[in-house]
Design a protein around this motif. Structure first.
Motif, short mmCIF file in Angstrom:
data_model
loop_
_atom_site.label_atom_id
_atom_site.label_comp_id
_atom_site.label_asym_id
_atom_site.label_seq_id
_atom_site.Cartn_x
_atom_site.Cartn_y
_atom_site.Cartn_z
N SER A 94 33.06 55.43 36.77
CA SER A 94 34.46 55.57 36.34
C SER A 94 35.44 55.14 37.43
O SER A 94 36.64 55.04 37.19
CB SER A 94 34.74 57.02 35.95
OG SER A 94 34.50 57.85 37.06
N THR A 95 34.93 54.86 38.66
CA THR A 95 35.83 54.39 39.72
C THR A 95 36.23 52.93 39.53
O THR A 95 37.09 52.43 40.24
CB THR A 95 35.14 54.54 41.08
OG1 THR A 95 33.81 54.01 40.97
CG2 THR A 95 35.06 55.97 41.51
N GLY A 96 35.60 52.23 38.62
CA GLY A 96 35.97 50.85 38.33
C GLY A 96 34.89 49.87 38.72
O GLY A 96 33.79 50.27 39.11
N GLY A 97 35.19 48.59 38.64
CA GLY A 97 34.25 47.54 39.02
C GLY A 97 33.38 47.05 37.90
O GLY A 97 32.56 46.16 38.09
N GLY A 98 33.56 47.59 36.72
CA GLY A 98 32.73 47.15 35.60
C GLY A 98 33.26 45.92 34.92
O GLY A 98 34.19 45.27 35.39
N TYR A 99 32.63 45.60 33.79
CA TYR A 99 33.01 44.40 33.02
C TYR A 99 34.35 44.62 32.33
O TYR A 99 34.63 45.71 31.84
CB TYR A 99 31.93 44.14 31.98
CG TYR A 99 32.15 42.89 31.16
CD1 TYR A 99 31.69 41.65 31.60
CD2 TYR A 99 32.82 42.96 29.94
CE1 TYR A 99 31.90 40.52 30.85
CE2 TYR A 99 33.02 41.82 29.18
CZ TYR A 99 32.56 40.61 29.64
OH TYR A 99 32.77 39.48 28.90
N LYS A 100 35.19 43.57 32.32
CA LYS A 100 36.47 43.63 31.61
C LYS A 100 36.44 42.58 30.50
O LYS A 100 35.91 41.49 30.69
CB LYS A 100 37.63 43.31 32.55
CG LYS A 100 37.83 44.34 33.65
CD LYS A 100 39.13 45.07 33.42
CE LYS A 100 39.44 46.05 34.52
NZ LYS A 100 38.92 47.40 34.21
N ALA A 101 36.99 42.93 29.34
CA ALA A 101 37.02 41.99 28.22
C ALA A 101 37.76 40.72 28.63
O ALA A 101 38.79 40.78 29.30
CB ALA A 101 37.70 42.63 27.02
N LYS A 102 37.20 39.58 28.22
CA LYS A 102 37.80 38.29 28.60
C LYS A 102 38.36 37.59 27.37
O LYS A 102 37.75 37.61 26.30
CB LYS A 102 36.75 37.41 29.27
CG LYS A 102 36.35 37.93 30.65
CD LYS A 102 35.13 37.24 31.18
CE LYS A 102 34.74 37.75 32.55
NZ LYS A 102 34.93 39.18 32.79
N GLN A 103 39.50 36.96 27.53
CA GLN A 103 40.10 36.17 26.45
C GLN A 103 40.44 34.80 27.01
O GLN A 103 40.93 34.70 28.13
CB GLN A 103 41.40 36.81 25.94
CG GLN A 103 41.30 38.28 25.60
CD GLN A 103 40.56 38.53 24.30
OE1 GLN A 103 40.26 37.59 23.56
NE2 GLN A 103 40.24 39.78 24.04
#
Lengths: 137, 137
Positions: free
Chosen positions: A37-46
């Motif tokens: 939950s601290t971040g660094g994961g995958y983000k949706a891309k457009q």
């Protein structure tokens, strides 16, 4: 031969739409890639498109190309799952901000655009063939 | 002294060129149906054909390769980007794109049929010419 430009325009659109389809596939594939939950994961891309001219002598012929890939800045989806190895002290695991409904809509839109442009190519090919056959029979 | 067949072929040639150009413009619209801020365009066919026909028989368009070359009176109908106008839109979308794919597809098909009609006219003109040449034998 100006009809050749139709092929280039349609081809650029096919490339652009397949890139968009690629982004949708990545987003859907990673929809459940959990991360801390601290971040660094995958983000949706457009992907963002941009019109591009096909030469100075034919300014009316505009192809399309991918301008950039933007990452969705919405926060990750938090799920309470204390047994998960990536859970934080409060028991939350983060999942990417991918919205499957949005991605499906995007996918249908991209595939329709792809079909339309493939159709454009077929029409251009038929017209060129007819033109080549002007002096025959 | 242009003969009747010359005039007929000159008309078909101008009209075919303009139909091919319109096909390119419509293909650009279809290709850019998902491009933000792209404005749909179309060819003012009547005006373009009128000015192309006015220029037929006049001077031939010459390419200028140096800034010091004189203008050879390029035919106005073939000038780059002439008579291309933005389409009035019914439902603009939030991203500033004014392409209505259905409208564009309809125009694209219509223009393709008109192109084929002109190709048929050219074919039959050549056939008529052939018959006239053979009739003396």
């Amino acid at each position: 031969m100006s009809m050749n430009n139709v092929f280039h325009i349609a081809a650029s659109a096919l490339t652009a739409q397949s890139m968009r389809l690629n982004a949708v596939a990545s987003n859907l594939a990673n929809a459940d890639s959990a991360h801390a939950s601290t971040g660094g994961g995958y983000k949706a891309k457009q992907v963002v498109f941009q019109a591009v001219g096909l030469g100075k002598t034919t300014p009316w012929a505009q192809g399309v190309r991918m301008k950039e890939v933007v990452e969705d800045q919405r926060p990750s989806r938090l799920v309470y799952d204390p047994k998960h190895p990536l859970a934080d002290p409060k028991g939350y695991v983060a999942y990417p901000n991918v919205d499957p409904v949005e991605e499906m809509v995007n996918m249908i839109s991209a595939s329709r655009s792809y079909q339309t442009n493939a159709e454009v190519m077929t029409t251009a090919r038929n017209l060129l063939q007819r033109t080549l056959a002007i002096t025959q029979n | 002294m242009p003969s009747k067949i010359d005039k007929e072929l000159a008309f078909i040639q101008s009209a075919l060129n303009l139909r091919a150009r319109r096909q390119e413009i419509l293909a650009s619209n279809i290709a850019n149906s998902d491009t933000p801020n792209y404005k749909a365009r179309d060819l003012d066919f009547r005006a373009a054909l009128a000015s192309a026909m006015g220029a037929v028989g006049g001077s031939v368009a010459l390419t200028k390769t140096s800034a010091r070359h004189l203008d050879a009176g390029a035919s106005s109908g073939q000038a780059a980007g002439a008579h291309v106008k933005f389409r009035a839109t019914v439902q603009p979308s939030l991203d500033g794109n004014t392409v209505d794919p259905d409208v564009e597809r309809a125009h694209f098909t219509e223009n393709a049929l008109n192109y084929q009609f002109l190709v048929d006219r050219a074919t039959s003109t050549f056939r008529t010419l052939g018959r006239a040449l053979e009739s003396g034998r």
